[in-house]
Enzyme design. Sequence first.
Site, PDB file in Angstrom:
ATOM      1  N   MET A 153     -10.208   9.027   7.489  1.00 56.75           N
ATOM      2  CA  MET A 153     -10.461   9.544   6.145  1.00 56.75           C
ATOM      3  C   MET A 153     -11.430  10.721   6.161  1.00 56.75           C
ATOM      4  O   MET A 153     -12.308  10.848   5.313  1.00 56.75           O
ATOM      5  CB  MET A 153     -10.977   8.415   5.236  1.00 56.75           C
ATOM      6  CG  MET A 153      -9.936   7.328   5.000  1.00 56.75           C
ATOM      7  SD  MET A 153     -10.581   5.838   4.189  1.00 56.75           S
ATOM      8  CE  MET A 153     -11.301   4.974   5.596  1.00 56.75           C
ATOM      9  N   LYS A 181      -3.230   3.217  -2.666  1.00 55.23           N
ATOM     10  CA  LYS A 181      -4.626   3.655  -2.623  1.00 55.23           C
ATOM     11  C   LYS A 181      -4.685   4.823  -1.661  1.00 55.23           C
ATOM     12  O   LYS A 181      -4.499   4.669  -0.458  1.00 55.23           O
ATOM     13  CB  LYS A 181      -5.546   2.533  -2.155  1.00 55.23           C
ATOM     14  CG  LYS A 181      -5.580   1.339  -3.097  1.00 55.23           C
ATOM     15  CD  LYS A 181      -6.579   0.291  -2.647  1.00 55.23           C
ATOM     16  CE  LYS A 181      -7.999   0.743  -2.865  1.00 55.23           C
ATOM     17  NZ  LYS A 181      -8.342   0.962  -4.265  1.00 55.23           N
ATOM     18  N   ASP A 186       0.826  -1.207   0.000  1.00 57.87           N
ATOM     19  CA  ASP A 186       0.000   0.000   0.000  1.00 57.87           C
ATOM     20  C   ASP A 186       0.863   1.261   0.000  1.00 57.87           C
ATOM     21  O   ASP A 186       2.037   1.242   0.393  1.00 57.87           O
ATOM     22  CB  ASP A 186      -0.897   0.029   1.236  1.00 57.87           C
ATOM     23  CG  ASP A 186      -2.243  -0.643   0.989  1.00 57.87           C
ATOM     24  OD1 ASP A 186      -2.517  -1.007  -0.166  1.00 57.87           O
ATOM     25  OD2 ASP A 186      -3.007  -0.803   1.953  1.00 57.87           O
TER      26      ASP A 186
END
Length: 253
Positions: free
Chosen positions: A170, A58, A36
Site C-alpha cells: 500500500m 476495500k 474483497d
Amino acid sequence: MNTGKVTLVSAGPGDLDLLTFKAAKAIAAADVLLIDDLVDDEITTLKAAHARVIKVGKRGGCKSTPQAFIQRLMRRYALQGRHVVRIKGGDALLFGRAGEEIADLRSAGIDVDIVNGISSGFAAAAGLGVSLTHRDHCQGVIFVTAHLRDGSEPDWATLAATGMTLAIYMGASRIDGISEALRKTLPVDTPAAVVQWAGTSREKRVCATLGEIAACAASENIASPAVILIGAAIGEGVAQLAARSESMCRLSA
C-alpha cells in the site's frame, strides 16, 4: 437455530490457480460469500448454487465498504446459523484487518476458521524470479504497510538499518516519500522493484535503484495495487529482467 461460523479465506494475489484446495472447499460450503475488491470475480464459480454473494470492496483511495459494516454483516449471517466465508485478497492474516474481525466475531461467540494463502509480496518476488531472502545478501524479509492507521508512516530509518529485504504494501501513492526516507539510511544504488497486480494476468513490474525507482514507477504508470521490494536480494531480479528484456528503468543511463 444454532450459531453459524465464519471462515476467513485467503484468495491469493488473484490467479485462481494459486487458490488452495482448502480455500476452494470452504467456498463451496459457504452460505454467504463476502468478497474483497481485489479478488478475481471468477472465484464465484466455485460456490454452491444457493450461496449469496456480497461485494465488500476495500481499496485505498477508492470508495470502500466500511469495515464496521463488513463486521456487522458477518455477525448477522453467522448468528442466523449461516456459514459465512469472508474472501480476502492475498493472505487474510497480512494487512487484511483479520485481527479486528477475529476479535469482533469471537466477542459475539462466533467460531472463526482461517485458511491461509499466498500474499502479493511472494507473488511479486515470483514474478521477478527472485528470493526474498538470500544467504549472500540478507537474513530475512520485513512485510510492512506504508502507512499506519492514523495516517503516519513507519520508522523507515529503523527498518532500513535492519539490512532485511523490505516488502512494502500500500505504498504506490507514497513511493516518492518512501524512497526519499530510505535513502537517508540505504545507499542510493540499493536494488528496488515495484510490481503491480502481482500474480495476475495484468502484472506489471519495473526494476531500478532506490534513487530511481519512484520516477521509473511513474514513467511505467505503475499504480495501486502494487508491492514495493527494496534490498540487495532484489538485485538478482534486475539482472534477470535485463536478460529477458523486460521492464527495467535506467533514468541515469
